[in-house]
Design an enzyme around this catalytic site. Sequence first.
Site, mmCIF file in Angstrom:
data_model
loop_
_atom_site.group_PDB
_atom_site.id
_atom_site.type_symbol
_atom_site.label_atom_id
_atom_site.label_comp_id
_atom_site.label_asym_id
_atom_site.label_seq_id
_atom_site.Cartn_x
_atom_site.Cartn_y
_atom_site.Cartn_z
ATOM 1 N N ASP A 180 -12.073 5.829 11.330
ATOM 2 C CA ASP A 180 -10.725 5.356 11.012
ATOM 3 C C ASP A 180 -10.807 3.923 10.460
ATOM 4 O O ASP A 180 -11.280 3.013 11.151
ATOM 5 C CB ASP A 180 -9.888 5.384 12.293
ATOM 6 N N HIS A 187 -8.385 1.821 9.907
ATOM 7 C CA HIS A 187 -7.203 1.015 10.201
ATOM 8 C C HIS A 187 -7.447 -0.081 11.251
ATOM 9 O O HIS A 187 -6.507 -0.764 11.665
ATOM 10 C CB HIS A 187 -6.054 1.919 10.673
ATOM 11 N N CYS A 237 -5.976 1.414 3.434
ATOM 12 C CA CYS A 237 -6.914 2.322 4.100
ATOM 13 C C CYS A 237 -7.721 3.160 3.116
ATOM 14 O O CYS A 237 -8.901 3.435 3.344
ATOM 15 C CB CYS A 237 -6.183 3.221 5.097
#
Length: 238
Positions: free
Chosen positions: A195, A197, A73
Amino acid sequence: MKRWNPEFSLEFVPNRQKEASAPRPPPVLEPLKDVHVGLAPPCRGPARLALLRGHYLYYHYGCDGLDDRGWGCGYRTLQTLCSWPEGQPAGVPGLAAVQTALEDMGDKPPGFRGSRNWIGCVEASLCLAHFGGPQGRLCHVRRGAGLQGELETLYSHFAGGGGPVMVGGDADAQSKALLGVCLGPDTEAYVLVLDPHYWGSPKNPSELQDAGWVGWREVSTAFDPSSFYNLCLTSLNS
């Protein structure tokens, strides 16, 4: 940086497919651009709103065909930072290039390249300078403070033409990017979170917005008060 344990994370988890559900990495993808566009401001009343200027690309788990779930990440957030302000892949390093650079400059020991070791904001700032990307300025937020004390700093950053901000901590070690700030008339405070992810092949920004991969988060609930945080604020080279 401490490894993230999903059983003990206090961070908001969007409505998304489980990372372990996909049997193989997706094909190499064309990164989507400016995936926050179209989101409505979160504050109910009069507010101060500041968003990043320029353009960026959304880099996430597996977007280049590499299965980096659970460790990549920080690299993906760094790639998003490197794509700003033109929103182009030119100059965006791959994960192997980032590891090689950190090892060659002496920040990481021999054997780091080819590993699955995490990186954070400090490594991101070094790589931004190494690869000639936007400038990265580090800001440390002490444990127990969350981001509440840095809201004016973030507002000034975005209002002044700044780019995406990388954020990561220790108790909350999941890297993410901030794209804007919205401050309400009372104590309302939101940050626009991107994000990295996500695992899969997003078709359009609306799909990511609906599933919560990019969206406004209340600062008081989206960040762990028991964690310290580092920020890496990007700006154009002088």
